[in-house]
Scaffold this motif. Structure first.
Motif, mmCIF file in Angstrom:
data_model
loop_
_atom_site.group_PDB
_atom_site.id
_atom_site.type_symbol
_atom_site.label_atom_id
_atom_site.label_comp_id
_atom_site.label_asym_id
_atom_site.label_seq_id
_atom_site.Cartn_x
_atom_site.Cartn_y
_atom_site.Cartn_z
ATOM 1 N N GLY A 288 0.800 -1.225 0.000
ATOM 2 C CA GLY A 288 0.000 0.000 0.000
ATOM 3 C C GLY A 288 0.824 1.261 0.000
ATOM 4 O O GLY A 288 0.378 2.298 0.502
ATOM 5 N N GLU A 289 2.018 1.197 -0.602
ATOM 6 C CA GLU A 289 2.940 2.333 -0.552
ATOM 7 C C GLU A 289 2.681 3.368 -1.645
ATOM 8 O O GLU A 289 3.235 4.466 -1.592
ATOM 9 N N ASP A 290 1.879 3.046 -2.636
ATOM 10 C CA ASP A 290 1.677 3.933 -3.785
ATOM 11 C C ASP A 290 0.186 4.214 -3.938
ATOM 12 O O ASP A 290 -0.596 3.327 -4.286
ATOM 13 N N ALA A 291 -0.213 5.454 -3.677
ATOM 14 C CA ALA A 291 -1.640 5.818 -3.735
ATOM 15 C C ALA A 291 -2.221 5.595 -5.123
ATOM 16 O O ALA A 291 -3.405 5.273 -5.272
ATOM 17 N N ALA A 294 -3.759 2.160 -5.412
ATOM 18 C CA ALA A 294 -4.766 1.729 -4.437
ATOM 19 C C ALA A 294 -5.939 0.978 -5.082
ATOM 20 O O ALA A 294 -6.368 -0.066 -4.568
ATOM 21 N N LEU A 297 -4.825 -2.533 -5.872
ATOM 22 C CA LEU A 297 -4.704 -3.352 -4.666
ATOM 23 C C LEU A 297 -6.066 -3.873 -4.229
ATOM 24 O O LEU A 297 -6.211 -5.039 -3.870
ATOM 25 N N GLU A 298 -7.081 -3.012 -4.253
ATOM 26 C CA GLU A 298 -8.422 -3.448 -3.853
ATOM 27 C C GLU A 298 -8.946 -4.527 -4.809
ATOM 28 O O GLU A 298 -9.589 -5.497 -4.380
ATOM 29 N N HIS A 334 -2.701 -8.565 4.643
ATOM 30 C CA HIS A 334 -4.140 -8.356 4.465
ATOM 31 C C HIS A 334 -4.937 -9.578 4.912
ATOM 32 O O HIS A 334 -6.040 -9.835 4.418
#
Length: 382
Positions: A288-291, A294, A297-298, A334
């Motif tokens: 989760g280091e890169d907005a 995001a 990732l979801e 997660h």
């Protein structure tokens, strides 16, 4: 039809060997009581096993009641050796062990394209490892190979192995070793071997019903049911990369890379990352280091959760072990999200555990697989 004396003797020696291997040193009386064999039968078969070097003996220092000191017999881990070779996409891992699976030597290398063919490189490294371990070639009873694919049950060819090193796709390394060295070999899917290893020495110890998911460069899984590997009618059980994530993703023709694998493999994830955040990595995505990543990732979490739910609904395992670089990271970072999805969708949610053995899982599994075959077929040497 009654068995021949030779057959019955071999079966009894197999029983004795198996007991000593699993339970440890025993006297003749212990073996007679535990196995239901007559004392003369135990004595005669132990003598044969001693002559063949498969057991050792020592006289106990004392005896109950001060009587004659009995001899105690033990499985001889040095009677033979096994070796394991895990053939990955980029790296080959090798291991040499004794007949109880104790590691004597291990190594890994990245094959290089050049004047020396890759199969010859593997063979050369294998022989060097035997020398390092001090194991003569004629003491190797079985060489166990792991491949990231399957063997077609009709043709014997390697299939569904897009992540096998390109120079090894045309070669059955097990057959190559048999031809060049005259050694007995076995071969198994590397994800199946990783599952076996996790049950043997990792997160699945003392578990009998396990789903192992390997999410790394590719996507696969393996099933341990009632303590044994289940590989299906054609050896393709657990090939979850071919699952459909929805009706919108149906195909008109088969492709070697499955639909779900395109969503979840590290290879496909890296391709998607490059289009959204140049310089981004799969590790950074999962952390989760890169907005900018995001939404991806979801999407990844949702598809992985769906996969685990579907597996749990079909298999009802005690645990799901999440392995491979991506799979372990998802379970570690997660796990709460994934376990919540399991609890929300299946009546008996399994525990979700990160894999413990990482890159060595498949080669350790190849050792465990060879040990089982060796001990189950010790009659070949009896």
């Amino acid at each position: 039809m009654a068995g021949t004396p030779e057959l019955i003797g071999g079966m009894n020696r197999q029983l004795i060997l198996s007991h000593l291997q699993k339970q440890g040193p025993s006297t003749r009386g212990d073996l007679s009581r535990a196995l239901g064999l007559s004392f003369p039968s135990v004595s005669a078969n132990l003598e044969t096993l001693l002559q063949r070097g498969m057991v050792t003996t020592r006289v106990l220092e004392s005896a109950p009641g001060g009587g004659r000191r009995p001899a105690q017999y033990a499985y001889n881990a040095q009677w033979g050796n096994i070796a394991a070779v895990d053939l990955g996409r980029h790296r080959v891992r090798l291991m040499v062990c004794d007949a109880l699976g104790n590691r004597l030597a291990s190594g890994a290398f990245i094959p290089e394209e050049g004047a020396v063919p890759v199969p010859e490189q593997v063979l050369s490294r294998f022989l060097a490892l035997l020398e390092e371990a001090g194991v003569p070639r004629d003491k190797v009873k079985l060489v166990s190979f792991g491949i990231p694919g399957l063997l077609d049950p009709e043709t014997g060819h390697q299939v569904f192995a897009p992540f096998l090193h390109p120079s090894l796709r045309r070669h059955r390394m097990d057959l190559y070793f048999e031809e060049k060295l005259g050694l007995k070999t076995c071969i198994q899917n590397s994800v199946n071997l990783a599952a076996i290893a996790e049950k043997w020495q990792g997160a699945g110890v003392n578990r009998r019903n396990i789903v192992y998911v390997d999410l790394a460069v590719g996507l696969g899984s393996a099933l341990i049911l009632n303590g044994d590997l289940y590989d299906g009618h054609s050896g393709a059980a657990g090939e979850i990369g071919y699952m459909l994530p929805g009706v919108a993703h149906r195909r008109k023709a088969f492709e070697e890379e499955g639909v779900l694998e395109k969503f979840l493999s590290a290879y496909e994830l890296q391709r998607k990352i490059a289009g959204r955040s140049p310089g981004g990595t799969v590790e950074g995505l999962i952390a989760g280091e890169d907005a900018a990543l995001a939404p991806l990732l979801e999407e990844l979490k949702a598809h992985y959760a769906m996969t685990l739910v579907n597996l749990a609904a079909v298999v009802n395992p005690e645990v799901i072990i999440s392995g491979g670089g991506v799979g372990k990271a998802l379970a570690t970072l997660h796990g709460d999200f994934l376990e919540a999805a399991l609890k929300a969708h299946v009546p008996y949610p399994p525990r979700l555990l990160p894999a413990q053995l990482d890159g060595n899982a498949s080669v350790l599994g190849a050792v465990a697989y060879a040990l089982r075959l060796l001990h189950n077929d010790a009659s070949h040497y009896l």
